[in-house]
Design an enzyme around this catalytic site. Structure first.
Site, short mmCIF file in Angstrom:
data_model
loop_
_atom_site.label_atom_id
_atom_site.label_comp_id
_atom_site.label_asym_id
_atom_site.label_seq_id
_atom_site.Cartn_x
_atom_site.Cartn_y
_atom_site.Cartn_z
N CYS A 1 38.10 41.91 42.16
CA CYS A 1 38.23 43.14 41.38
C CYS A 1 37.40 44.24 42.03
O CYS A 1 36.39 43.96 42.68
CB CYS A 1 37.74 42.94 39.95
SG CYS A 1 38.75 41.79 38.99
N CYS B 1 36.61 33.20 32.02
CA CYS B 1 37.56 32.22 32.53
C CYS B 1 37.46 32.21 34.05
O CYS B 1 37.13 33.22 34.67
CB CYS B 1 38.99 32.50 32.07
SG CYS B 1 39.86 33.78 32.97
N CYS C 1 38.84 37.97 30.54
CA CYS C 1 39.55 36.75 30.90
C CYS C 1 40.94 37.16 31.39
O CYS C 1 41.23 38.34 31.52
CB CYS C 1 39.61 35.74 29.75
SG CYS C 1 40.64 36.20 28.36
#
Length: 282
Positions: free
Chosen positions: A209, A201, A125
């Site tokens: 990423c 989240c 998260c």
């Protein structure tokens, strides 16, 4: 009727623009969520007019679906359409030689290594102060005999949220292994090889990423941030309790999956179903 080649060329054209590609990749990270247009515009920094045009082209190419909920339009990745594009690239363009085009191995380590080691699971998260540590604690205690469990944040807090820690302690969980960590701790040389990476989240799922080495299974089980809850002390505690309960339901379902009897495709479908089904009940 459009030919298959024409459809696939339209899909490749739609993905050739950087903004449309970013939009499609965001929806894939958020899958199976159906995301409001406003959230997409905010996450990508796109003006509404540009976003609308990009969504229209991706929908026309069969890469994005649109649903209406009340007055809101919700968008999701069309995994059927993108799957057909991949099949086209492998079966037609590569003449069935995916082993050459995509450097695919005939053996999937995820589905074979479990006979000699535990599966490694990472929950991500933004702050790594509440939601991901709930998930880490729950899976470790539900199925620590089969899973090594970790959590991290894309922008971690220096300390765990005291309300989250207090809730875990009150429920009898062991909080001694918990600490706040950055995702980079699990991306460098010598980091454990992840088999499953879950975002819990929406903000973390929205972020671009680097791909995880080893092609781990992924899932998005987004929950609202209880740290941002407002109101009375009781209302804030309730927000933490609700997120804890929602994650407990998902993780119990995940821990109950018959891992050894499922191939990668079937397992990914079950992971997506957990997020989709639990969304309707929380």
């Amino acid at each position: 009727m459009e030919s298959a080649d024409h459809i696939h060329l339209a899909q490749l054209t739609a993905l050739a623009h950087p903004k449309r590609l970013s939009l499609f990749r965001l929806l894939m990270r958020r899958y199976p969520d159906r995301v409001p247009a406003g959230d997409l515009a905010e996450a990508l920094g796109m003006p509404p007019s540009s976003l609308s045009a990009a969504l229209a082209q991706l929908r026309q190419a069969g890469l994005v679906t649109q649903d209406r909920q009340g007055t809101s339009l919700l968008y999701a990745a069309d995994t059927g359409g993108s799957g057909r594009l991949v099949n086209f690239l492998v079966a037609d363009c590569c003449r069935g030689r995916g082993d050459i085009c995509f450097n695919l191995s005939g053996e999937d380590p995820l589905m074979t290594d479990h006979t000699t080691r535990k599966w490694n699971v990472l929950f991500i998260c933004t702050g790594n102060s509440a939601r991901s540590i709930f998930a880490e604690t729950l899976l470790r205690e539900m199925a620590g005999d089969r899973f090594e469990v970790f959590s991290a944040g894309t922008r971690p807090q220096s300390e765990l949220n005291p309300h989250a820690v207090a809730l875990l302690a009150a429920k009898g969980h062991d909080i001694s292994p918990l600490r706040s960590k950055h995702v980079s701790e699990f991306q460098g040389e010598g980091a454990p090889k992840m088999d499953f990476v879950f975002t819990v989240c929406d903000t973390a799922a929205n972020e671009e990423c680097p791909p995880w080495p080893g092609q781990p299974m992924s899932g998005h089980w987004g929950q609202p941030d209880p740290v941002k809850a407002t109101g009375t002390e009781a209302e804030r505690r309730l927000a933490f309790q609700q997120v804890y309960g929602a994650l407990k339901n998902r993780i119990a379902a995940f821990a109950a999956l018959p891992m050894g009897t499922l191939d990668r495709v079937a397992l990914q479908a079950r992971i997506d179903d957990i997020g989709r089904t639990m969304e309707k009940t929380t």
